[in-house]
Structures are given as structure tokens and as C-alpha cells.
Design a protein around this motif. Structure first.
Motif, PDB file in Angstrom:
ATOM      1  N   LEU A 211      29.736  -8.489   7.234  1.00  0.00           N
ATOM      2  CA  LEU A 211      28.386  -8.727   6.852  1.00  0.00           C
ATOM      3  C   LEU A 211      28.577  -9.075   5.424  1.00  0.00           C
ATOM      4  N   LEU A 212      29.327  -8.169   4.559  1.00  0.00           N
ATOM      5  CA  LEU A 212      29.179  -8.379   3.096  1.00  0.00           C
ATOM      6  C   LEU A 212      30.214  -9.502   2.473  1.00  0.00           C
ATOM      7  N   LEU A 213      31.537  -9.752   3.222  1.00  0.00           N
ATOM      8  CA  LEU A 213      32.269 -10.706   2.904  1.00  0.00           C
ATOM      9  C   LEU A 213      31.661 -12.051   2.819  1.00  0.00           C
ATOM     10  N   PRO A 214      31.022 -12.549   4.035  1.00  0.00           N
ATOM     11  CA  PRO A 214      30.327 -13.885   4.089  1.00  0.00           C
ATOM     12  C   PRO A 214      29.365 -14.106   2.958  1.00  0.00           C
ATOM     13  N   LEU A 215      28.632 -12.971   2.748  1.00  0.00           N
ATOM     14  CA  LEU A 215      27.688 -12.882   1.780  1.00  0.00           C
ATOM     15  C   LEU A 215      28.169 -13.124   0.186  1.00  0.00           C
ATOM     16  N   GLY A 216      29.414 -12.504   0.124  1.00  0.00           N
ATOM     17  CA  GLY A 216      30.032 -12.618  -1.405  1.00  0.00           C
ATOM     18  C   GLY A 216      30.553 -13.784  -1.418  1.00  0.00           C
ATOM     19  N   LEU A 217      31.423 -14.576  -0.295  1.00  0.00           N
ATOM     20  CA  LEU A 217      31.760 -16.001  -0.182  1.00  0.00           C
ATOM     21  C   LEU A 217      30.773 -17.190  -0.764  1.00  0.00           C
ATOM     22  N   ALA A 218      29.532 -16.640  -0.262  1.00  0.00           N
ATOM     23  CA  ALA A 218      28.352 -17.537  -0.462  1.00  0.00           C
ATOM     24  C   ALA A 218      27.723 -17.614  -1.428  1.00  0.00           C
ATOM     25  N   CYS A 219      28.361 -16.656  -2.609  1.00  0.00           N
ATOM     26  CA  CYS A 219      27.856 -16.829  -3.826  1.00  0.00           C
ATOM     27  C   CYS A 219      28.720 -17.755  -4.856  1.00  0.00           C
ATOM     28  N   GLY A 220      29.416 -18.653  -4.286  1.00  0.00           N
ATOM     29  CA  GLY A 220      30.076 -19.529  -4.969  1.00  0.00           C
ATOM     30  C   GLY A 220      29.381 -20.313  -5.948  1.00  0.00           C
ATOM     31  N   ARG A 221      28.178 -20.789  -5.498  1.00  0.00           N
ATOM     32  CA  ARG A 221      27.495 -21.649  -6.298  1.00  0.00           C
ATOM     33  C   ARG A 221      26.914 -20.879  -7.406  1.00  0.00           C
ATOM     34  N   LEU A 222      26.217 -19.703  -7.077  1.00  0.00           N
ATOM     35  CA  LEU A 222      25.833 -18.955  -8.293  1.00  0.00           C
ATOM     36  C   LEU A 222      26.925 -18.436  -9.254  1.00  0.00           C
ATOM     37  N   VAL A 223      28.054 -18.282  -8.938  1.00  0.00           N
ATOM     38  CA  VAL A 223      29.330 -18.134  -9.924  1.00  0.00           C
ATOM     39  C   VAL A 223      29.509 -19.362 -10.605  1.00  0.00           C
ATOM     40  N   GLU A 224      29.624 -20.302  -9.884  1.00  0.00           N
ATOM     41  CA  GLU A 224      29.731 -21.618 -10.846  1.00  0.00           C
ATOM     42  C   GLU A 224      28.647 -21.804 -11.861  1.00  0.00           C
ATOM     43  N   ALA A 225      27.420 -21.721 -11.498  1.00  0.00           N
ATOM     44  CA  ALA A 225      26.133 -21.963 -12.294  1.00  0.00           C
ATOM     45  C   ALA A 225      26.515 -20.781 -13.471  1.00  0.00           C
ATOM     46  N   LEU A 226      26.598 -19.635 -13.184  1.00  0.00           N
ATOM     47  CA  LEU A 226      26.673 -18.513 -14.310  1.00  0.00           C
ATOM     48  C   LEU A 226      27.848 -18.709 -15.194  1.00  0.00           C
ATOM     49  N   GLU A 227      28.965 -19.349 -14.662  1.00  0.00           N
ATOM     50  CA  GLU A 227      30.015 -19.635 -15.766  1.00  0.00           C
ATOM     51  C   GLU A 227      29.693 -20.540 -16.914  1.00  0.00           C
ATOM     52  N   LEU A 228      28.832 -21.530 -16.394  1.00  0.00           N
ATOM     53  CA  LEU A 228      28.262 -22.514 -17.424  1.00  0.00           C
ATOM     54  C   LEU A 228      27.285 -22.185 -18.399  1.00  0.00           C
ATOM     55  N   GLY A 229      26.772 -20.669 -18.217  1.00  0.00           N
ATOM     56  CA  GLY A 229      25.765 -20.339 -19.326  1.00  0.00           C
ATOM     57  C   GLY A 229      24.379 -20.233 -18.756  1.00  0.00           C
ATOM     58  N   ASP A 230      23.642 -19.287 -18.896  1.00  0.00           N
ATOM     59  CA  ASP A 230      22.404 -18.979 -18.671  1.00  0.00           C
ATOM     60  C   ASP A 230      21.314 -20.147 -18.592  1.00  0.00           C
ATOM     61  N   ASP A 231      21.452 -20.985 -19.775  1.00  0.00           N
ATOM     62  CA  ASP A 231      20.420 -22.312 -19.693  1.00  0.00           C
ATOM     63  C   ASP A 231      20.902 -23.211 -18.963  1.00  0.00           C
ATOM     64  N   LYS A 232      22.159 -23.518 -18.784  1.00  0.00           N
ATOM     65  CA  LYS A 232      22.807 -24.420 -17.704  1.00  0.00           C
ATOM     66  C   LYS A 232      22.250 -23.985 -16.278  1.00  0.00           C
ATOM     67  N   ALA A 233      22.458 -22.815 -16.144  1.00  0.00           N
ATOM     68  CA  ALA A 233      22.239 -22.314 -14.838  1.00  0.00           C
ATOM     69  C   ALA A 233      20.615 -22.526 -14.290  1.00  0.00           C
ATOM     70  N   GLN A 234      19.983 -22.310 -15.364  1.00  0.00           N
ATOM     71  CA  GLN A 234      18.564 -22.501 -15.276  1.00  0.00           C
ATOM     72  C   GLN A 234      18.204 -23.897 -14.921  1.00  0.00           C
ATOM     73  N   SER A 235      18.941 -24.951 -15.494  1.00  0.00           N
ATOM     74  CA  SER A 235      18.739 -26.273 -15.433  1.00  0.00           C
ATOM     75  C   SER A 235      19.093 -26.920 -14.177  1.00  0.00           C
ATOM     76  N   LEU A 236      20.218 -25.956 -13.591  1.00  0.00           N
ATOM     77  CA  LEU A 236      20.611 -26.437 -12.201  1.00  0.00           C
ATOM     78  C   LEU A 236      19.725 -25.799 -10.964  1.00  0.00           C
ATOM     79  N   GLY A 237      18.739 -25.094 -11.620  1.00  0.00           N
ATOM     80  CA  GLY A 237      17.754 -24.501 -10.543  1.00  0.00           C
ATOM     81  C   GLY A 237      18.383 -23.195  -9.881  1.00  0.00           C
ATOM     82  N   VAL A 238      18.925 -22.358 -10.845  1.00  0.00           N
ATOM     83  CA  VAL A 238      19.573 -21.082 -10.535  1.00  0.00           C
ATOM     84  C   VAL A 238      19.172 -19.898 -11.223  1.00  0.00           C
TER      85      VAL A 238
END
Length: 343
Positions: A211-238
Motif C-alpha cells: 500500500l505504502l510504496l505506490p502511495l510514495g511513488l504517487a507523490c512525484g508531482r508533490l516532490v517536483e512542486a516542493l522542489e520549486l519552492g512554496d510560492d511556485k507550488a502554490q501557483s501550480l495548485g499544490v
């Protein structure tokens, strides 16, 4: 000009192909290494005999492979994948290569919870749940002690190291006062000795990781957004706060499950994401490659632990600690040369 334009058009395809090639290579490498590990030990087998044992051939000697060596290999692959992925999630969350769950004390907290449940005589499934509770308690303690919402990432890491040391000392005390038979099991578990993994514990851990491995792998979009910074993540809808909470909970679950399976094995979560990033050549931490590298790295470390002082076998945690110490020395040396600091 046409040739140059063609090369430019092919560059994105090459960039996308490299992670896939790395994942295939790591997957095939781990399978080959698993087959090799089946043949290692006091009683040696040929690869053909190992394949025959897996095919169900009846033989007392060949059953040794299925009953003893196969759970050990499965535990190494499962725990290594969980730690590699958890390390990538936490290092992204804290934006620091030292921000892995073993450094900031979450694995020590998870082991403390699991050890309490073991001493209480609870069922293995409840021990797994207690491991998550212990890891969550360590995470909350680090978060609050570092200042909550206003905590600096460097301060989180330093306080996490202190909290991890405190939980480790508590675990040592519990082992010291436990009955002898339980203390021996707990001490072996604490050292990351994969030889002590039984089929029931591995089955429960594998079901949770399913259960947890697919949930972790599904966090790829969140990881990419957070790597850009909080403001950029917010602008991307995250929403940054929600994304951090999800990464933290999934990472804690992965860490607790790996600790339940194999004990608090250090440095896998620290090394795997950075090694995967270098293999892929990406700016961020690749989640799937981190999980595959973690699985391969822990299985290779266990192979070294089995043959380094044969016929005696070392705990795999001792091997990963030696490799992790060398990695930390190189990391700090790089920071000193660049004039960087913990932040």
C-alpha cells in the motif's frame, strides 16, 4: 543546421530514457544479486540448484534456500526499497541531503514503539502498528522542539539527531531490563540482522508496503512542486502545507515498516536518494530510482555481511554504517570546500 535541430529534438527523449534505463538496470541487477545470494552461505549451491529449489524440488538441503535464505533476501529488498523511497521524501521535505529518517531519529522512534509492543507480547500486526506510532511520536517531538511552524530545517535536523540518540538510549535500556530470551531477540533485531526475519513478519511488512510504496511513488508531482519552492507550488495548485504533511506521513510509514521488518538500519535512506539522483542526472530526487537503489544497496550490503567474515555473519547494519560513515565524511568534506553550512 538540420542535424543540430534533430539532435536538439532528440535530447528530451534521451533525458526521459535515462531514468527508465537506470530503473531497468537496477531491477535486473537486484534480481541477479538475489539469485547469487541464494547460493551464498555455509552450505553453497549452484545457481541451477537455487532455481530448482524455487521451482519446488523436494530436497532437505534445497529447502534451506526457501525457508531461511529467501526470507532474508525478501526482507533486504523490501526494507531497502522502503528506506530508499522514505529518504527521497524526507530529503525533499527538508531540502537537505542530511534530512533522512535515520539521521533525524524517526527509525529509532519506530524501533522504540515496536520494542515496547514486543515486550508487551502483542501480535506481530500490532507490533507493526506500534512501530508507526513510535516513529510518529519521534516526528512530533522533533517538530515541536524545533519550533513548530517556524522551525528552521537545519534546526530540525540537529534536534532530530538528539531525539534519535534519546530513543536509542531508551531502547538499549529496555533491552537491558528485558527477560533474557526477549533481550536476545530484540538485540539481534536492533542490529539489523536480517537472518532473524521470519516469514510472518516479512508477509505483514510486505502487505503494508504493497500500500505504502505506490502511495510514495504517487507523490512525484508533490516532490517536483516542493522542489520549486512554496510560492511556485502554490501557483501550480499544490498547497505546500498539505503536501508536506502527506510526504511526512508516507515517509514515516515507510520508515516504520522497514524498521519493523529489519530493525533500524542506518544510512540506506541517506545514501540511496543522492546516489539515484547522480545515476539519473536529474536536479531533483527520483523516487522510483531511489527505491530501486535502496533495495539493491541493502541486498548488496547483506551479501558483504555474509561473506566478509565467513563462516560468521555480520549484521547488515554494521556494513551500512561503515559505508555511511565514509559517505558522510565525503559529504562534509564537499561542504567545507564549498564553504557551505547546515541549513
Amino acid at each position: 543546421m538540420t542535424g543540430l535541430a534533430g539532435r536538439r529534438r532528440r535530447l528530451p527523449g534521451r533525458a526521459l530514457a535515462r531514468p527508465a534505463l537506470c530503473q531497468v538496470a537496477l531491477g535486473l541487477g537486484s534480481l541477479a544479486l538475489a539469485l547469487a545470494c541464494l547460493t551464498l552461505g555455509t552450505i553453497r549451491f549452484t545457481p541451477l540448484q537455487a532455481l530448482q529449489a524455487l521451482a519446488g524440488h523436494e530436497s532437505a538441503a534445497l529447502q534451506l534456500l526457501v525457508e531461511w535464505r529467501l526470507p532474508r533476501i525478501g526482507a533486504a529488498l523490501a526494507a531497502g526499497a522502503a528506506l530508499g523511497l522514505a529518504g527521497a521524501l524526507f530529503q525533499t521535505l527538508l531540502r537537505n541531503p542530511l534530512g533522512s529518517p535515520d539521521v533525524i531519529g524517526f527509525d529509532a522512534g519506530a524501533f522504540g514503539g515496536a520494542l515496547l509492543a514486543l515486550l508487551a507480547g502483542l501480535a506481530p500486526a500490532l507490533v507493526a502498528l506500534a512501530a508507526f506510532g513510535g516513529g510518529l511520536a519521534a516526528g512530533i517531538l522533533v517538530y515541536l522542539a524545533a519550533g513548530g511552524l517556524h522551525a528552521e530545517r537545519g534546526r530540525l535536523i540537529l534536534i532530530g539527531i538528539a531525539v534519535g540518540a534519546a530513543f536509542t538510549a531508551l531502547c538499549d535500556w529496555m533491552i537491558f531490563v528485558a527477560p533474557l530470551d526477549v533481550a536476545l531477540v530484540a538485540a539481534n533485531w536492533k542490529q539489523g540482522a536480517l537472518a532473524g526475519v521470519d516469514a510472518q513478519r516479512l508477509a505483514i511488512g510486505a502487505a503494508i508496503l504493497g500500500l505504502l510504496l505506490p502511495l510514495g511513488l504517487a507523490c512525484g508531482r508533490l516532490v517536483e512542486a516542493l522542489e520549486l519552492g512554496d510560492d511556485k507550488a502554490q501557483s501550480l495548485g499544490v498547497p505546500a502545507g498539505w503536501a508536506r504533511l502527506r510526504l511526512g506521513l508516507v515517509g514515516l510509514g515507510l520508515t516504520a515498516t522497514a524498521t519493523f521488518i529489519a530493525g533500524p538500519i542506518g544510512f540506506v535512506a541517506l545514501i540511496a536518494p543522492q546516489a539515484a539522483r547522480r545515476l539519473v542526472g536529474s536536479a531533483g530526487l527520483p523516487l522510483a530510482t531511489s527505491a530501486l537503489f535502496g533495495a539493491t544497496f541493502l541486498l548488496a550490503s547483506d551479501a558483504v555481511a555474509r561473506i566478509a567474515l565467513a563462516p560468521r555473519s555480520l549484521p547488515v547494519g554494521a556494513v551500512t554504517a561503515c559505508l555511511g560513515g565514509a559517505y558522510l565524511a565525503l559529504l562534509f568534506g564537499t561542504w567545507i570546500r564549498r564553504g557551505e553550512r547546515l541549513r
